[in-house]
Each structure stands twice: as structure tokens, then as C-alpha cells.
Design a protein around this motif. Structure first.
Motif, short mmCIF file in Angstrom:
data_model
loop_
_atom_site.label_atom_id
_atom_site.label_comp_id
_atom_site.label_asym_id
_atom_site.label_seq_id
_atom_site.Cartn_x
_atom_site.Cartn_y
_atom_site.Cartn_z
N PHE A 35 4.88 -2.18 2.30
CA PHE A 35 6.23 -2.19 2.81
C PHE A 35 6.62 -1.42 3.80
O PHE A 35 7.39 -1.55 4.62
N ILE A 102 12.26 3.43 3.29
CA ILE A 102 13.31 4.11 3.60
C ILE A 102 13.26 5.44 4.14
O ILE A 102 13.94 5.88 5.02
N PHE A 218 12.03 -2.54 10.88
CA PHE A 218 12.46 -3.20 9.49
C PHE A 218 12.25 -4.84 9.72
O PHE A 218 11.58 -5.39 9.00
N LEU A 222 9.14 -7.36 8.14
CA LEU A 222 9.33 -8.48 7.38
C LEU A 222 8.75 -9.73 8.02
O LEU A 222 7.70 -10.41 7.29
N PHE A 225 5.00 -9.59 7.87
CA PHE A 225 4.64 -9.95 6.50
C PHE A 225 4.57 -11.64 6.62
O PHE A 225 3.63 -12.19 5.94
#
Lengths: 290, 255, 369
Positions: A35, A102, A218, A222, A225
Motif C-alpha cells: 500500500f 500514512i 495517494f 490506488l 493498483f
């Protein structure tokens, strides 16, 4: 208009593809959705920018500096955040990955500040027209760099000793270890390679949009992915294909539907793909045995 | 009474015949064992007769009704309870809770009942607990009831799993390699346990490798090899059957 | 770049402090848990009674300190939110990362109904719960077939789509400007607009949430949910319809988050899309993980600690989220079961956790997918 959006889409798509390859490689080896990969992309962009502005490097040097630095970050993340809990349930590793993401976002915010920083004009940007295609110098640079990096990667994976070790490890880690492959090393090298590709993508985006900021990784993370899922996660050609599909559909969608929803398009594609063919276009389905 | 009847079951995966034209039945109160060398098609056959896979041809009848391809939870609800080869207990639950969870498909409390603890829900909860305690007593696990199930020794975990399967009130109990990974004395305990369960009136189908256990418990044994049924009969008959001997020991193994 | 060293130095210090306090607190909780499980019924009842009195008397004790009272309200609000996520993550074992979306649906439903249609708060509150639940159902049916990390990313996607809709559909939601002027609730002709009033309102919601959490957990459905979380294949073989239960937990979590959102909008009188971004989901998630996934007292504690911490650490506010990140990683490494793990109160040997770092050369083991 259509042709212009198409070349925008292809440029964007090749960046997604580069990022998606990093995702897919790590997933292929250790079945983990890294992630934090999107944030490695951001780190790469910041390091490249720092190389140019603070250390007065040449563009190419700064680019390589960003890739190398991100590779180091990748290895550190694997070592500190993932390896201590590798045998824990998947959800724990994934939570650790979220924590890492994060942390990286906010670490960048602390060091480089929360504001968007301008990327200097490093390349003279001209527009070329060819058979109705309109492409800018930057778009061509992005496409060229992507092709170059993917070629190098394909060579490494297909024709070198470490590449063979990687392919073995991704098929069966225990068997690979029994055959004398140092799988720890393979894992770290995979992280390093994947991260440096992500960093390259980040630096290219920085140049393309002339902006670098802590949260820039961020949403592209995503999307990368999603690109990897579209192509079938674990498959490198699949990630390429998925990246291009994502980039083009996003550009066209933003132009013809609504630019406010451009980020939503990616998620809608994801939900559709997962509902229709969860294993992706080029992937294989896996089922748990009882 | 006939619990399960399978007629001419064939299951093919592509060109591979995993199960070929097998007839099978099990009657009320019987202990039947399904044996065969590795790759004989036991698991596939097991999955077909429990409706997880659909047979390529042939028909399965459970309690006189045709068995359709269904989800595992629907099969359990129909009355087929099972254990697993590699023990699968609920790791965060105590022994008692594990067994109580087996009663899920026989009870009906809904969200409203659960939240407002209606008299009906309370009564049901009490019944679930009593039933579970009864099973614990039956399987001699009462003193372990408040321990985490996965912290128990291996032999006990198997027993908890069987208790959990019995809690689903099965008409047919399937034991998938109940003695896998056990030592000799644990196997002996398992033999006694399976007999005890059978004496209570449960119909049991056992898949097992261990010959001693199989010979000690079965009323009838079915032998599969390369997807075909090569023998069926009482333990004595199977022991003497030349086909079985050659399947297990290779030709010439039986001097 | 000069501040690189300062940042690293500070982060190291904070991390060390955090590490030690987690270790210390966890030891403390283990000890109390042990004591409590040994204590007899009367002691337990007395402890419960005293804490109940303290909580009810709270607004009077701190009537002159509006800051403390407001913070307490926020703490309770996050307890409700964290418990609502606990239905999904703790009970059903599904990693939902878009929980703020349901919170947003609840908040916007109340805001739109009370401001545009002048509906009474209580009606809007009920509508918020129902509509958030419908969203939960709508999202749950297709996505709950997915496993772990896929589900997480899809739920993030859902949260982002919703936020984009809130920003872009300006004619309906007023976009980034948000909706101001959300009225206070009225009860028997009285307007609840004091901190004390809001305190009791959210306290009632929190008590309600804790109550249904316990009732559900100790019921047939709760056992089914835990079974699904522990081992879905075994649960199905026990006749448990895992899809149904997962959707049930998802909808329940969404309903409660929607109620929390409704409260938030009337408490703050203003909502905008930024209140419900991805970081909000992460904060709620961190609370659940820190406290102990699936453990009700743990989740309450986690929510309390993480909503008081930023208030206490005003000076290092910029470090807040970086510390949250480290906290998540660290919890996974040193105490994955959370500060009060769900089996703290159960007998027997504790599970083997992930501490066995020694004596294996290969850290990276092959894992099945």
C-alpha cells in the motif's frame, strides 16, 4: 480533440503502468499489496526535485538519484515494516502497509512542507503533430523513459540470474529456497526494483504537471493498483496493459464526461472489473483448497 | 433406512476422469469407510456426494431427495456435518463457544431477537448451551470447556471438531482423515470414539489412510483406485481382496 | 532539508515514548484484565456502578470547563464511530477502509433534511440511519465477496467516489462550501444547544452502541460472525451463511456510523466534504486497531486515547498523522491484538503471536493467497 486526449491518455497510462509494475512485482513475490507504493512514487518525485534544486544535479542524474533513493526507502520499508510480521495474518501486514503509507505522506510533509512545490522547467516543451496525433516533448519523454525502463526490467527478469531467481521465488518460495536461492535477497531486490520504477513514475509526473506535493502519491497509488488488477495482479505485461487502459479511459472520461469525476472513473472501472473478472484480464484465478 | 445413495457417479476435470462410474450408498447407523491410495479420487468423490461439486453424470440422493449443487452451508443445513483433514477450529473461541457455533443452522434468533433479548431468543440460547454441554459431556470435554480450543493438545482438538460437527445435528457425519497426524494411543482413542458416536445412532462416513483404524471401526469399506471402485465389503473381505492388496502394495506385493 | 535532522530526531523521540507507553499501558491492561476476571460478581457490579455514576455526573463536574466538555463529546462521538467500524472489522473480520463514507451519508442526510426541508432533527436522525444502512447494503452486496486487501481498496474507492460526488454535485450539496446553519435538536419544546445537552445525547447513542455490540456478540449471530472471521471455510461447513452475516455486520456498522454523522452535523451545525476524507477513515481504523480489533472495551479505550491524544499534544500537532502511521506499524509488530485484546478475558494459553523473530534465517516465508 480526441487525438489530443488519446496522447494525453497514453502518456498518463505509461506512468500508471510504471507504478503498477512495482505493485505487481511485489505482489508476485510475497502476495502483499504494498500500500505504501504510491508514497514511494511521491518520495521519488521529491528526491528528484531536491536533486535538481538543492544539489544542482543534472536532470538525468537527479532522476537516477530519485530512483536510487526510493529503492533504499523500499528496502527499508520491507525490512522495518513488513519482515518482522511476515508470518502474521495478511490483514496485519496490510495494516502495517497502511501505517507505512500514512507515515511516508506525513514524513514528506514534515520535511518538504505541506505546500505544493513547483517543478522547474527542465525540458523545452514543443508540440509535434504526426498523422493527427498531437504530442508534446514531455509526453514523448515520458513514453520513451517508460519504454526504456520496461525494456531494462524485462531483460533483468528474463535473462539474468537474479531475474530467474525472482521468477522461481514468485512461483514457489519454499521450493526456491530449497534449491539454494537466497529468497530474502530476492525479496529485497524486488522491493528495490519496484520502488525505483515507482519513483521514476513520480519524477515524470512531477515534470509533467510541474508540481510535487506530499499527497500526490495517494490517488495514483490506488490507480496503479487498479491498473495492476485490471491486467491481472502479478503479471508484468498485464500491469502495462492495465496502466494504458486506465490512462486512456481516464483522459477520455475527463474530457467527454466530467473532469470533476476523473478520479472516480478509475474506481468505477475497478468495481466493474472485480465484479466481472476478479482475476483480471491476464491473470489466473486462485482458489483455496480444503 | 437409506441415508445417501449415489448412482453411477462420474466426475471429469477436462479429460481427466477423477471418479468413474461409482455406485455408493450408506444406510442409517452404519460406519462406512472410503479408502484408496493417494490420488484415488477420494476427495473428489467426497465433494461430489456432498454437493460441493456437481457430478459430470450420475445422481446423488440424500434422504430420498436429489442433491443439487449447493453451497457448503446449505449442505450442512440439509444434514451433512463434517470435520476437516487439517483441523479448522475457530481460534478466538473457547471449546464451548466452538460447539455452540455448530448449532447456528438449527436456530433462528434474528438481529431483533439478539439485541432485545426476547424471551424466545433467551430460551433458544439456553437450549443451545444445554445441547453444547451435553455434547461436551458425551465427548468427555467438559473440564476443557472454557479453554481456547486451539490451545488444546492435538487429540482434543480433533474431538472438539467432531463435537462441533455433531452440534449441527447431522443425519450423516463425514470424518475426513480423523486420525491424520496422531500417534498410536491417540488413534486407539479415536477408534473408541468413533464407535461410541455410532452407538449413539449417528451414521458415519470416514475417509482414512490408516488401515488399522479403518479395519477396527467399519461395517463396510469402499475402496477407490484411479477413480474406480475396485472393492466393497466387510473389513475381512477387503483384507483378503487381491485387487485391494495389489492397489496398495503393487502387483506381487501379496506373495 | 536542514530540518531533516530535527524531524528525524523528534520522530525518534516520539516513537520511543510511544513504544514505552504502549508497552507499559498494555502491561497495565493485562494486569487489570487478570484481576478483573478473578474478581467476584459484586466487585464487578460495584466498579460498573461507580463508573456509570461518574459518567452521568460528568457534565456537572465540568460544567465550568466547556473545553473539557466539548472534548468529552468528541471522545464519545469517536467511540460510537470506532464501535461501528468494529462490527465490520472486529466481528466480521472485513477490512473496510471507507467507513467515513457512511458517516458522511448520515451527516449530509441530516444537514439536507433539516436545512432544506425543515424536517425535525429526530426524523432526520432516523432517516440518516436508514439511508446510511441502504448505502451499506448497496456497497456490501457486491464487495463482500472480495478478500482482505481487495475489499480494503474497493471501499477506499467507494469513499473517494462519494467525496467526489459531495464536492461536484454543487446544486444538491453546495459542493466544497458545505452546508451551514444546521439547527439544534428540540426535545419536548426545549432546544438542546448546550454542551451538557449534546453530551447526554451522544452518551445515549454511545451506550446504545455498546449495548447492541455486547448483545450481538453474545448471541447466535455474534458467534456466527466470529466463526466467519476466524475461518470462513469452517464456518460455512457449520451451516453458517457467511455472506449474509458479513452484509448484516456491514449494514449495522453503516447504520451506526450514519447516526454518528447525524449527531455530528447537529453538534457542529456545519458539514463539508473535507470532514469525511480518507484520513478520517484511517483515524477510525487506527482507533480500532490500537484498542484491540473485536474487543469492545479495547475499541472504547482506543477511541478515547486517540481522540484525547491530539488535544494533549497540541504542540506537536504537525506530527500527529506521522505518529499515527508509526503507531499502526508498531502495533502490528509488538502487539497485534491491541491494547485490550479480544481474548484477554478468556482462559487458556494465549495465542502464539508474531514475536518469534529469533532462530529463522528466512524471514520471508511463502504464503498462500
Amino acid at each position: 480533440m480526441f487525438m489530443e486526449q488519446l496522447s494525453n491518455g497514453i502518456a498518463l497510462g505509461s506512468i500508471y503502468a510504471l507504478t503498477a509494475i512495482g505493485f505487481t512485482m511485489v505482489y508476485g513475490i510475497i502476495r502483499l499489496i504494498n500500500f505504501a507504493h504510491g508514497d514511494i512514487y511521491m518520495i521519488g518525485a521529491f528526491l528528484t526535485l531536491t536533486g535538481i534544486t538543492l544539489l544542482n544535479m543534472h536532470l538525468v542524474m537527479a532522476f537516477l538519484f530519485g530512483m536510487a533513493g526510493a529503492a533504499l526507502f523500499g528496502i527499508l520499508i520491507a525490512k522495518l515494516a513488513y519482515s518482522p510480521i511476515f508470518k502474521a495474518p495478511r490483514i496485519n501486514i496490510f495494516l502495517s502497509a497502511i501505517g507505512t503509507a500514512i507515515f511516508l505522506e506525513n514524513f514528506a510533509m514534515l520535511i518538504w512542507g505541506p505546500e505544493t512545490q513547483a517543478f522547474p522547467d527542465v525540458i523545452q516543451n514543443n508540440v509535434y503533430t504526426f498523422l493527427g496525433f498531437r504530442a508534446s516533448t514531455l509526453q514523448l519523454v515520458i513514453l520513451g523513459t517508460t519504454i526504456l525502463l520496461v525494456t531494462v526490467l524485462t531483460y533483468v527478469v528474463q535473462y539474468t540470474k537474479i531475474g530467474r531467481a525472482m521468477r522461481c521465488t514468485s512461483q514457489d518460495m519454499d521450493a526456491a529456497r530449497l534449491m539454494g536461492i537466497n529468497t530474502n535477497r530476492v525479496v529485497y531486490i524486488t522491493f528495490a526494483l519496484g520502488s525505483s520504477l515507482g519513483a521514476a513514475a513520480g519524477a515524470l509526473v512531477g515534470m509533467y504537471y510541474k508540481a510535487v506535493f506530499p499527497m500526490m502519491g495517494f490517488v495514483p497509488g490506488l490507480k496503479a493498483f487498479i491498473a495492476a488488477v485490471i491486467g491481472g495482479i502479478g503479471s508484468i505485461p498485464g500491469a502495462m496493459l492495465g496502466g494504458i487502459i486506465m490512462g486512456v479511459s481516464e483522459s477520455l472520461g475527463a474530457a467527454y464526461i466530467s473532469s470533476g469525476y476523473r478520479d472516480a472513473i478509475a474506481f468505477i472501472i475497478l468495481i466493474a472489473i472485480i465484479l466481472i473478472k476478479p482475476s483480471g484480464l491476464l491473470g489466473k484465478a486462485v482458489k483455496e483448497k480444503v | 433406512m437409506r441415508i445417501l445413495k449415489a448412482k453411477k457417479i462420474t466426475k471429469a476435470f477436462g479429460g481427466l476422469l477423477a471418479v468413474n462410474n461409482v455406485d455408493f450408498h450408506i444406510d442409517s447407523g452404519e460406519i462406512v469407510s472410503l479408502i484408496g491410495p493417494n490420488g484415488a479420487g477420494k476427495t473428489t468423490f467426497f465433494n461430489v456426494i456432498t454437493g460441493i461439486h456437481e457430478a459430470t453424470s450420475g445422481e446423488v440422493q440424500f434422504l430420498g431427495k436429489k442433491l443439487k449443487k449447493s453451497k457448503p452451508f446449505e449442505i450442512t443445513k440439509l444434514g451433512i456435518g463434517r470435520t476437516f483433514q487439517n483441523i479448522r477450529l475457530f481460534a478466538s473461541m473457547t471449546v464451548l463457544e466452538n460447539i455452540m457455533s455448530g448449532q447456528y443452522c438449527r436456530t433462528h434468533t434474528d438481529l431483533f431477537g439478539a439485541i432485545f433479548a426476547t424471551p424466545k431468543a433467551k430460551l433458544e440460547e439456553k437450549k443451545i448451551r444445554e445441547k453444547a454441554l451435553e455434547l461436551l459431556d458425551f465427548l468427555e470435554l467438559t473440564d476443557k470447556k472454557d479453554e481456547l480450543a486451539v490451545s488444546l493438545p492435538y487429540g482434543y482438538q480433533r474431538r472438539v471438531e467432531i463435537a462441533r460437527a455433531l452440534a449441527t445435528e447431522p443425519k450423516l457425519l463425514l470424518l475426513d482423515e480423523p486420525a491424520a497426524g496422531m500417534n498410536t494411543s491417540e488413534k486407539l482413542d479415536m477408534t473408541k470414539l468413533i464407535r461410541k458416536i455410532s452407538e449413539k445412532g449417528y451414521t458415519t462416513l470416514v475417509i482414512e489412510h490408516d488401515m488399522k483404524l479403518v479395519m477396527g471401526i467399519s461395517n463396510r469399506i469402499v475402496v477407490l483406485d484411479y477413480g474406480n471402485k475396485i472393492a466393497e465389503g466387510s473389513p475381512e473381505e477387503i483384507q483378503k481382496n487381491p485387487k485391494v492388496i495389489s492397489a496398495y502394495l503393487g502387483k506381487g506385493g501379496a506373495q | 532539508m536542514v530540518n531533516l535532522f530535527i524531524v528525524i530526531k523528534n520522530l525518534t523521540i516520539y516513537t520511543l515514548i510511544l513504544f514505552l507507553s504502549i508497552k507499559l499501558l498494555s502491561k497495565g491492561f493485562d494486569y487489570t484484565a487478570k484481576k478483573l476476571s478473578r474478581a467476584n460478581k459484586h466487585t464487578k457490579a460495584a466498579a460498573l456502578f461507580i463508573s456509570a455514576i461518574a459518567i452521568f455526573a460528568w457534565p456537572f463536574l465540568f460544567a465550568d470547563y466547556p473545553y473539557i466538555l466539548r472534548t468529552s463529546i468528541i471522545v464519545l462521538l469517536y467511540i460510537v464511530l470506532a464501535l461501528s467500524l468494529n462490527f465490520v472489522l472486529g466481528f466480521a473480520g472485513q477490512l473496510s477502509m471507507g467507513h467515513a463514507a457512511f458517516y458522511a451519508v448520515g451527516a449530509y442526510t441530516t444537514a439536507l433534511l433539516t436545512v432544506n426541508l425543515k424536517v425535525s432533527f429526530w426524523l432526520a436522525f432516523a432517516a440518516s440511519a436508514v439511508i446510511a444502512g441502504l448505502f451499506g447494503l448497496l456497497l456490501g452486496i457486491p464487495t463482500l465477496r472480495l478478500k482482505g486487501d481487495y475489499l480494503a481498496i474497493t471501499t477506499i474507492g467507494f469513499g473517494e467516489i462519494l467525496r467526489l460526488v459531495l464536492i461536484n454535485w454543487t446544486s444538491f450539496t453546495r459542493g466544497p462550501a458545505g452546508i451551514p446553519g444546521i439547527p439544534s435538536p428540540k426535545l419536548f419544546g426545549l432546544t438542546i444547544n448546550s454542551n451538557t445537552g449534546y453530551f447526554y445525547l451522544i452518551l445515549a447513542l454511545a451506550v446504545f452502541t455498546v449495548f447492541i455490540s455486547y448483545r450481538l456478540l453474545n448471541s447466535r449471530l455474534g458467534r456466527g460472525l466470529i466463526a466467519v472471521r476466524d475461518d470462513e471455510i469452517a464456518a460455512e461447513a457449520m451451516g453458517i451463511n457467511s455472506t449474509y452475516l458479513k452484509i448484516l455486520a456491514f449494514v449495522l456498522g453503516a447504520v451506526i456510523a450514519g447516526m454518528a454523522g447525524s449527531f455530528f452535523s447537529t453538534f457542529v451545525h456545519y458539514v463539508n466534504p473535507d470532514n469525511f476524507n480518507y484520513m478520517e477513515s484511517v483515524v477510525i481504523l487506527t482507533m480500532v486497531v490500537l484498542g484491540g480489533v473485536g474487543s469492545i472495551p479495547g475499541v472504547i479505550l482506543g477511541a478515547a486515547v486517540l481522540s484525547i491524544l491530539p488535544e494533549a499534544l497540541r504542540d506537536i500537532a504537525t506530527y500527529r498523522y506521522a505518529i499515527y502511521g508509526i503507531l499502526l506499524v508498531m502495533m502490528m509488530i509488538i502487539r497485534p491484538q491491541g491494547m485490550i485484546g479480544k481474548s484477554s478475558f478468556k482462559g487458556g494459553v494465549r495465542h502464539e503471536n508474531t514475536k518469534s523473530k529469533k532462530n529463522h534465517k528466512s524471514l520471508w516465508r511463502a504464503v498462500g493467497s
